[in-house]
Design a protein around this motif. Structure first.
Motif, PDB file in Angstrom:
ATOM      1  N   ILE A   4       0.728  -0.936  -0.018  1.00 53.67           N
ATOM      2  CA  ILE A   4       0.138  -0.078  -0.205  1.00 53.67           C
ATOM      3  C   ILE A   4       1.121   0.835   0.023  1.00 53.67           C
ATOM      4  CG2 ILE A   4      -2.071   1.000   1.127  1.00 53.67           C
ATOM      5  CD1 ILE A   4      -2.735  -1.822   2.530  1.00 53.67           C
ATOM      6  N   PRO A   5       1.990   1.412   0.751  1.00 56.85           N
ATOM      7  CA  PRO A   5       2.865   2.224   0.576  1.00 56.85           C
ATOM      8  C   PRO A   5       3.442   2.807  -0.755  1.00 56.85           C
ATOM      9  CG  PRO A   5       2.860   1.430   3.022  1.00 56.85           C
ATOM     10  CD  PRO A   5       1.644   0.561   2.485  1.00 56.85           C
ATOM     11  N   ALA A   6       3.858   1.591  -0.596  1.00 54.12           N
ATOM     12  CA  ALA A   6       4.927   1.586  -2.375  1.00 54.12           C
ATOM     13  C   ALA A   6       3.819   2.002  -2.856  1.00 54.12           C
ATOM     14  CB  ALA A   6       4.960  -0.252  -2.540  1.00 54.12           C
ATOM     15  N   PHE A   7       2.741   1.391  -3.000  1.00 54.32           N
ATOM     16  CA  PHE A   7       1.626   2.685  -3.965  1.00 54.32           C
ATOM     17  C   PHE A   7       1.460   3.847  -3.977  1.00 54.32           C
ATOM     18  CE2 PHE A   7      -0.063  -2.180  -5.997  1.00 54.32           C
ATOM     19  CZ  PHE A   7       0.331  -1.946  -7.322  1.00 54.32           C
ATOM     20  N   LEU A   8       1.470   3.973  -2.987  1.00 50.42           N
ATOM     21  CA  LEU A   8       1.371   5.757  -2.746  1.00 50.42           C
ATOM     22  C   LEU A   8       2.233   6.148  -2.780  1.00 50.42           C
ATOM     23  CD1 LEU A   8      -1.151   5.181   0.408  1.00 50.42           C
ATOM     24  CD2 LEU A   8      -1.511   6.062  -1.731  1.00 50.42           C
ATOM     25  N   PHE A   9       3.377   5.922  -2.871  1.00 50.78           N
ATOM     26  CA  PHE A   9       4.718   6.882  -2.422  1.00 50.78           C
ATOM     27  C   PHE A   9       5.996   6.469  -3.550  1.00 50.78           C
ATOM     28  CE2 PHE A   9       2.873   6.778   1.696  1.00 50.78           C
ATOM     29  CZ  PHE A   9       2.150   7.749   2.049  1.00 50.78           C
ATOM     30  N   ASN A  10       5.622   5.067  -4.451  1.00 51.54           N
ATOM     31  CA  ASN A  10       6.246   5.409  -5.172  1.00 51.54           C
ATOM     32  C   ASN A  10       6.265   4.067  -5.782  1.00 51.54           C
ATOM     33  OD1 ASN A  10       9.113   5.371  -6.595  1.00 51.54           O
ATOM     34  ND2 ASN A  10      10.420   4.081  -4.389  1.00 51.54           N
TER      35      ASN A  10
END
Length: 143
Positions: free
Chosen positions: A101-107
């Motif tokens: 999830i954070p990978a998709f959101l931030f990078n």
């Protein structure tokens, strides 16, 4: 079978352990295919022991996690710190899967097919462990 969900988690972990051992046997091309990275593949090509040791370590840890799932399901004798271990194993698998999830959101550019699929697969492992642990919880009390 008292807890098929926890058994499924154990089977998945055992399969992952065996797959890691197969990667060692498969050599550099397998390290590449399974996403270990070009650095690991190149070290394996040079005959360095590091990729083998790292991969064997991962295989051993995941095999121990499989044993905890099988123990929690009542298939093998009770292992020490059963509740704690199953909760921690569930958390590790779930957190690793949810890092997507954070990978998709931030990078989003860093989300390669390997990152996507490995995260989704590990998320399934985590759900099996968490749900299976929840089902087994009353039986996992200190005996």
């Amino acid at each position: 079978m008292q807890n098929p969900v926890l058994v499924a988690g154990g089977v998945l972990s055992a399969a992952a352990s065996l797959l890691h051992l197969a990667v060692i046997a498969g050599g550099p091309s397998w390290y590449r295919f399974f996403g270990a990275g070009e650095g690991m593949a190149r070290m394996a090509e040079r005959g360095a022991v590091t990729p083998t040791l790292i991969t064997m370590g991962i295989a051993a840890v995941v095999a121990i996690w499989a044993a905890y799932a099988f123990s929690g399901a009542g298939l093998i004798p009770r292992l020490p710190l059963m509740r704690t271990a199953l909760v921690l194993i569930s958390a590790v698998y779930l957190l690793r899967g949810l890092l997507l999830i954070p990978a998709f959101l931030f990078n989003p550019g860093a989300v390669t097919p390997f990152v996507l699929w490995s995260s989704l697969i590990v998320l399934v492992y985590g759900v099996c462990y968490a749900a299976g642990t929840s089902i087994a919880w009353p039986a996992l009390s200190a005996r």
